[in-house]
Design an enzyme around this catalytic site. Structure first.
Site, PDB file in Angstrom:
ATOM      1  N   CYS A 175       0.800  -1.239   0.000  1.00 24.81           N
ATOM      2  CA  CYS A 175       0.000   0.000   0.000  1.00 24.81           C
ATOM      3  C   CYS A 175       0.823   1.275   0.000  1.00 24.81           C
ATOM      4  CB  CYS A 175      -0.892   0.070   1.228  1.00 24.81           C
ATOM      5  SG  CYS A 175      -2.000  -1.296   1.466  1.00 24.81           S
ATOM      6  N   GLU A1291      -7.007   5.691  -7.877  1.00 21.38           N
ATOM      7  CA  GLU A1291      -6.524   4.978  -9.060  1.00 21.38           C
ATOM      8  C   GLU A1291      -5.459   5.700  -9.893  1.00 21.38           C
ATOM      9  OE1 GLU A1291     -10.464   4.402 -10.853  1.00 21.38           O
ATOM     10  OE2 GLU A1291     -10.028   2.272 -10.691  1.00 21.38           O
TER      11      GLU A1291
HETATM   12  S1  FES Z   1       0.332  -3.791   2.941  1.00 19.92           S
HETATM   13 FE1  FES Z   1       1.404  -2.274   4.010  1.00 19.92          FE
HETATM   14  S2  FES Z   1      -0.172  -0.997   4.690  1.00 19.92           S
HETATM   15 FE2  FES Z   1      -1.207  -2.391   3.410  1.00 19.92          FE
END
Ligand code: FES
Ligand SMILES: Cc1cc2nc3c(=O)[nH]c(=O)nc-3n(C[C@H](O)[C@H](O)[C@H](O)COP(=O)(O)OP(=O)(O)OC[C@H]3O[C@@H](n4cnc5c(N)ncnc54)[C@H](O)[C@@H]3O)c2cc1C
Ligand code: FES
Length: 1358
Positions: A175, A1291
């Site tokens: 993320c 996105e």
């Molecule tokens: S995988 Fe690291 S915050 Fe989602």
């Protein structure tokens, strides 16, 4: 071959080596260890049980996460402390709990994320800092990150940045883009770090005071360190004294643990170990478990007896001798590296050359956790040619000390030692005791090279160890050893080449002849596992060249026999430096007039970041099992296109714990999932149409039982024709899904007629795996009341899951409740397939009347759920001499796989983005979704946008090359610039902010200067080249299916004044809940701390749209605002009447006056739609703009590349939360880096996905992040359409990864130009090391036959 030298090492061991009587205990020993300070005594320890499962399921500590089960992701990191008698100290190791057998923990203390701090007692500073620095988005990787950092601090409370980099190298995050994690953790370093912007004459921003933030309302700070908790060692758990006593006890006996299938024997000492190995010669000697563990976990390999050797001191002993160091085979690789570093310091450069080479390899071998577990002996004995150590250890003629019941012997490590893949010349009863690694001698030079899919934390594709010894004071080769790993099933010695070159002077002739000899001697068949045979061959030659140059340099320093050494050739040697990402960011502060208590526009921390950092945050599989819970595991097709003749589950049903087998006939309702009238079978009934299609499912008491039994279901098939997998084949078969789409503006044919030039070409973009850290799954719990069913599900679209389950069970939606607390990442992958999985789990629950849990393991998740569509764009373009494009006609083909899923909408989005920011007057796009026999491709962040955009960018890039113009100039000349513009689908918009982003990005990236610098760099470096690329972006926000543009919320105020917000969006790390709370806080005028969001629940907010299309916050935010405004309207009279009342008094007063304190909120978004017949319509609510510039450097000899710097300027309107928005930009961009450079999926010619875990599929890790990743949110940007003038951002930034791709292409072009190749060349995405290397054509690639007729390739391009 072997020299038996007698028991020279350990003579005392063999006094009693004959006549021993084995006394393996039959009873189970007590396993004693500690978890978070609590003693565990396990009387029935199961040798098959890994610490991860034990923690999560037996102890209930679910903070430690499962991400892959094979040591490849770091989500399961914990700290293991042990007393080390050799050093008389307690050592702390970060380890992967998924590979740590509990039986190996006797006497150890385990600390998990729950053991270091909590929100209820006291946070640990590591937990606090990662959270407050915005380093936790979905939070699934966070506990692992925390534990890696925590362990580092236990060993070194004031680490350097390099230590931090090393500690986190084995932890993946999908993320964040890593920068915020590093930002949080670097606060533990005592030395302030430079922003690295001070290259050349410019100063670092720390010296000149945040250089990029000269405007007063612009901030470069997203968090403050002021109130950070100090690191306080007294907070740490001490090593339990009882374990110290246990470790120091002299007469420890054997430990024996008998499980259902495996017996574990831990020998009491070396003598005992030798005896055991004699008694159980076929039992593996398990030490670090990093080779055996993945095989057991992922391939179901079972060894009836396992001998544990991790506790044997002699195996860990290191002894420095006059001319060598003897390293115990059981030394882990971290210890090995530290030992060698010490040796390098003490011995000086000349005598430590071998150790320097080894350290170089050890630095990038696996991640820190694996290096802490993996042993040198295990590395050699695994006999895996992809492992890196054997080639170099063989080249330097290491001696192996072997022990067995017969005595000891010594063997020279060479190619004959490896007798096959996984096989060595050791007898089964023998043990590798130690390895003698020599000091280097004065005229001896050693090199080692490796190239992997990713620079760090990846197995090598090819590795090599090379050594040359010269006659004293000369350049004449006395001895040469060249070993390669990764070119065959075992380690390969270039014996003939070495013999031929011995006695020759080290000059250009030896280079030419050596390369030729190697080309002839090393052969790699086309069907070799891993494919890439031409590339591997090129690496073989390139590595030799690097070695040649390195040695030449050494000889030049000694002034022997070196005539001319072109300086620009030295670039072959400069290794890429791994740096720590330290980007800058900036955003506009809220106006001074805004109330300080109003949180909108401020960088508030993700609402549950602290819970995520402490392991308290609950994900679906963290929910404790309910009574009688069962587990379901999928039975999938092994054929791509076949008729199902029979299914025989009897063998599986007879297995222990198996309760049921379910298939299509067990579905009470309809065996299908419907999506816009397109049905997809839940269970294949008569025919399978891809490998990985679900045919049935086994329901069992445990997940292990279900998994094993699922593999035993026997299915007979009859293959059906046709069967094909690639876009090209689908075109041949005219196999397309409907509808076929077309968009057109202007008159393309006329445009071609007036153009100066016409260019035709194509661009291919590979697919991408979501690789969310949390795999898909669900718990279905029947409530026994009127057929009610609760689902705790990892879904981005709870309402759709509810609907599908209802249809499957023939149950009304009002009886089905989907709960989504949070998702450990989703990225579009948890919209569709999860509905099918939920329906299957629900069917199992219906059939058994018991709760059923389904958790896909990583391999199944990758196989079953699929990912981003591969795209092929075929284009014809007409342009003028100055680069102005007059007409473009592009046909987009996507590989949709076997069912339509969302493919047609994805294709529509690609077409709708095909103009990007360019006003091409005559533009035509056709979109065809290919129907193939692969698992069905689905939504992925960007939803076709990145593909549509990349292909047009590729067109512009090619036009620039043809015109001989810089690409940015051609982009600029074609850009939309008028105040009012129309897209190619006739949607009105203003490109004003896009042009601002572009201009600012050019400026902030110092584009012109960098271009000049790159030209100079390239002129002086023959084997390293740099490239730079900048692109603009226009990205449509909202669903083009207009009805989805709606949002709903429910806001309840309780009598104590606390507020509960519910909405239809799902929290998957993007911070939708945090933003919703900020909005509610603004309207209700109460602090964020009084507002809570518990979960997304179809019972609270029905019929919600998916959290997708970057529209979540827009829709949900407006709905929450609406609900809060409704409430405030009701409270308004009371506020007027009682201006002094506190909020709580007001609420109580309202209650007493019978005013409803609950309100729904609704947002009816825009009516977007496209008339595809007329090629027109407002497809989007509005557009988000941006620009991105990236600079890269490539190694022309290996194809490796390094991202150097990226500048992004992004228009997010008025950001609701700049920290979250910067996080989305960085995280999206880094996913884009993966998409465009390293993430490559491989399918076999039979359509079987070969890349099914992090070992084979590489997402970006810390080493891939540009050291300078600078994100600037465009100031003074407004958006009249969305909540508080913000813009959707999830996105768009993925596409920016293409700047790295085009920069790589520029760099390759520079290399090619220098080699006389001036024409354009094709490069498909991802630009992997293989493609980069092979495109940098040179004398080495030309020696590799590239067009040879291939037998069956290992993998195909789909
Ligand atoms: S995988 Fe690291 S915050 Fe989602
Ligand atoms: C995610 C991951 C990434 C990795 N990346 C790399 C990489 O980039 N480069 C690389 O080189 N390696 C890599 N490895 C492999 C790793 O280095 C080896 O798995 C490790 O060195 C094996 O040591 P071990 O103690 O864990 O062996 P174990 O798994 O415990 O044992 C492996 C085998 O060796 C035998 N064995 C072990 N010790 C002895 C002994 N003393 N005498 C006789 N037989 C013995 C065992 O019987 C068994 O068959 C990676 C592994 C993982 C899981
Ligand atoms: S789950 Fe252990 S490393 Fe991935």
């Amino acid at each position: 071959m072997f020299s038996k030298t007698g028991a020279s090492l350990l003579p005392e061991l063999f006094e009693h080596s004959v006549n021993f009587i084995m006394s393996s205990p039959s009873a189970n020993s007590e396993l004693i260890f500690y978890i978070n300070g609590k003693k565990i005594v396990e009387n029935n320890a199961d040798p098959e049980e890994m610490l991860l499962a034990y923690l999560r399921r037996k102890v209930g500590l679910t903070g430690t996460k499962y991400g892959c089960g094979g040591g490849g992701c770091g989500a399961c990191t914990v700290m293991v402390s042990r007393y080390e008698p050799l050093e008389d100290t307690v050592l702390h190791w970060s380890v992967n709990a998924c590979l740590q057998p509990i039986c190996s923990l006797h006497g150890a203390a385990v600390v998990t994320v729950e053991g270091i701090g909590s929100t209820k007692t006291k946070l640990h500073p590591v937990q606090e800092r990662i959270a407050k620095a915005h380093g936790s988005q979905c939070g699934f990787c966070t506990p692992g990150m925390v534990m890696s950092m925590y362990t580092l601090l236990r060993n070194n409370p004031q680490p350097t940045m390099e230590y931090i980099r090393e500690a986190l190298g084995g932890n993946l995050c999908r993320c964040t883009g890593y920068r915020p994690i590093i930002d949080g953790f670097k606060t533990f370093c005592d030395v302030p770090t430079c922003c690295q912007n001070g290259e050349k004459n410019r100063q670092c921003c720390m010296e000149n005071g945040n250089s990029h933030n000269q405007e007063s309302d612009i901030s470069g700070e997203l968090f403050s360190t002021d109130n950070f908790l100090p690191l306080d060692p007294t907070q740490d758990l001490i090593f339990p004294p009882e374990l110290l006593l246990l470790a120091k006890k002299k007469d420890v006996g054997q430990l024996c643990f008998q499980g259902e299938k495996v017996k574990w024997i831990a020998s009491k000492d070396l003598k005992d170990l030798i005896k055991l190995k004699a008694e159980y010669p076929n039992a593996p000697l398990l030490v670090g478990n990093t080779t055996l563990g993945p095989k057991m976990n992922l391939k179901g390999m079972v060894h009836p007896v396992v001998i544990y050797g991790g506790n044997i001191q002699e195996l860990r002993t290191i002894k420095w001798r006059n001319n060598s160091v003897t390293v115990g085979a059981g030394c882990n690789l971290s210890v090995l590296k530290d030992t060698l570093l010490q040796g390098i310091e003490e011995l000086g450069p000349e005598r430590s050359r071998i150790y320097q080479a080894l350290v170089q390899i050890l630095k990038c071998l696996a991640g820190k956790q694996i290096r802490n577990m993996a042993t040198i002996g295990g590395n050699i004995m695994s006999a895996n040619p992809k492992y890196d150590l054997s080639s170099i250890l063989a080249a330097v003629e290491c001696t192996l000390h072997i022990v067995s019941n017969d005595g000891t012997r010594e063997i020279c490590l060479n190619e004959e030692f490896f007798t096959g893949f996984g096989k060595t010349a050791l007898r089964p009863d023998e043990i590798l005791l130690a390895i003698d690694i020599p000091h280097s001698k004065p005229w001896e030079f050693v090199s080692t090279f490796r190239q992997a899919l990713r620079r760090e934390f990846a197995f090598s594709i090819v590795n090599t160890g090379m050594r040359v010894v010269f006659r004293h004071d000369s350049n004449v080769v006395e001895h040469l050893d060249i070993f390669y790993g990764g070119v065959g099933p075992t380690l390969v010695k270039a014996r003939h080449t070495c013999t031929q070159l011995t006695g020759r002077p080290w000059d250009e002739k030896i280079l030419a002849e050596g390369t030729q000899l190697l080309e002839e001697e090393i052969s790699i068949p086309a069907s070799a596992p891993g494919g890439q045979e031409e590339y591997r061959k090129a690496l073989v030659l390139s590595f030799f060249f690097k070695f040649y140059m390195q040695v030449l340099l050494e000889l030049r320093e000694r002034e022997v026999g070196v005539s001319n050494l072109p300086l620009e050739y030295l670039s072959a040697l400069k290794p890429f430096k791994n740096e720590v990402p330290q980007g800058n960011f900036s955003y506009q502060l809220v106006s001074e007039a805004q109330s300080t208590s109003d949180p909108v526009g401020r960088p508030n921390v993700h609402q549950t970041a602290l819970q995520q950092a402490t392991g308290e945050a609950v994900y679906y599989d963290d929910i404790p099992s309910v009574t009688g819970e069962l587990f379901v595991s999928m039975v999938t097709s092994t054929r791509a296109h076949a008729k199902i003749i029979s299914i025989d589950a009897s063998g599986a049903l007879a297995m222990p714990g198996v309760v049921n087998f379910i298939s299509a006939k067990d579905v009470p309702g309809q065996n299908r999932r419907l999506w816009f009238n397109n049905p997809e079978e839940l269970f294949a009934e008569e025919e399978v149409i891809c490998v990985g299609q679900i045919i049935g499912a086994i329901v069992a008491q445990t997940r292990e039982q279900a998994k094993r039994a699922a593999e035993q279901v026997a299915i007979t098939y009859q293959d059906i024709q046709p069967v094909f997998f690639t876009i090209e084949e689908a075109i041949e078969h005219q196999s397309f899904f409907d509808p076929k789409r077309k968009l057109e503006r202007g008159n393309v044919e006329e445009g071609f007629e007036i153009a100066d030039h016409i260019l035709e070409g194509e661009m291919y973009m590979g697919g991408q795996e979501h690789f969310y850290m949390e795999t898909q799954g669900v718990i279905a719990i029947p409530k026994g009341d009127a057929g009610e069913l609760d689902l705790y599900v990892a879904s981005q679209h709870a309402a759709y899951t509810q609907e599908v389950v209802g249809i499957t069970l023939a149950l009304d939606s009002n009886k089905i409740t989907c709960h989504v607390k949070r998702l450990g990442g989703a990225f579009g992958g948890k919209v569709m397939k999860i509905a099918s999985l939920s329906a299957i789990a629900a069917t199992a629950a219906y059939k058994t009347g018991r709760a059923v849990r389904c958790v896909l393991d990583r391999g199944d998740d990758m196989l079953i759920t699929s990912g981003r569509h591969p795209f092929l764009g075929k284009y014809k373009v007409g342009y003028k001499n100055d680069g102005t494009i007059l007409a473009a006609d592009i046909t987009y083909y996507s590989n949709g796989g076997c069912t339509l899923d969302e493919s047609s909408f994805i294709m529509e989005k690609a077409l709708l983005h095909m103009d990007n920011g360019y006003k091409i007057p005559n533009l035509r796009g056709r979109g065809l979704v290919c129907k193939t026999y692969l698992p069905s491709y689905t939504a992925f962040r960007g939803f076709g946008g990145p593909q549509g955009l990349t292909i047009i960018e590729s067109v512009l890039h090619e036009v620039a090359i043809k015109c001989g113009l810089p690409a940015h100039q051609v982009r600029d000349i074609n850009m939309y610039k008028d105040e009012k513009c129309y897209t190619h689908h006739k949607q009105l918009f203003s490109p004003h902010d896009m042009v601002r982003c572009w201009t600012e990005c050019l400026k902030k990236s110092d584009y012109d200067q960098r271009l000049l610098y790159i030209q100079q760099f390239n002129a002086h470096n023959h084997w390293k080249k740099r490239g730079i690329s900048i692109v603009p972006l226009k990205f449509g926000i909202g669903f083009s299916k207009g009805f989805y543009n709606q949002g709903a919320a429910l806001v309840n105020i309780y009598k104590d004044g606390s507020v509960l917000v519910s909405h239809g969006g799902t929290e998957m790390g993007q911070g939708i809940n945090t933003k919703a709370i900020q909005i509610a806080s603004r309207i209700l005028k109460i602090p964020m701390s009084s507002i809570h969001i518990k979960e997304t629940c179809t019972g609270n907010v029905p019929n919600a749209a998916p959290s997708a299309a970057s529209f979540g916050t827009d829709a949900v935010g407006m709905a929450v605002k609406n609900a809060c405004e409704n409430l405030m309207t009701r409270l308004e009279p009371l506020i007027k009447k009682h201006p002094q009342h506190t909020w709580q008094q007001l609420v109580v007063e309202a209650y007493c006056q019978k005013i409803s304190l609950s309100s729904t909120g609704f947002f009816m978004g825009p009516h977007t739609s496209v008339d595809w017949e007329k090629s027109e319509g407002p497809a989007y609510y509005y557009f988000t703009f941006g620009a991105c510039c990236s600079e890269v450097e490539i190694d022309c000899l290996t194809g490796d590349h390094k991202n150097i710097r990226t500048n992004i300027v992004m228009d997010v309107g008025r950001s609701i939360n700049p920290a979250l928005d910067v996080g989305q930009v960085e995280g999206g961009f880094v996913q884009g880096i993966g998409l465009y450079t390293i993430e490559k999926l491989h399918f076999s010619p039979e359509g079987v996905l070969l890349t099914r875990g992090p070992s084979q599929y590489k997402i970006p890790s810390l080493c891939d992040i540009p050291p300078q990743l600078n994100v600037h949110l465009l100031a003074n940007a407004d958006n009249p359409h969305a909540i508080y003038s913000s813009k959707g951002i999830g996105e768009p930034p993925v596409f920016f990864g293409c700047t790295v791709f085009f920069a790589i292409k520029e760099a390759i072009a520079a290399a090619r130009r220098e080699r006389g190749l001036t024409d354009s060349f094709s490069l498909s995405s991802p630009a992997t090391a293989e493609k980069i290397r092979m495109a940098c054509e040179d004398c080495f690639t030309s020696m590799v036959p590239q067009d040879k007729v291939k037998s069956k390739p290992w993998a195909i391009k789909v």
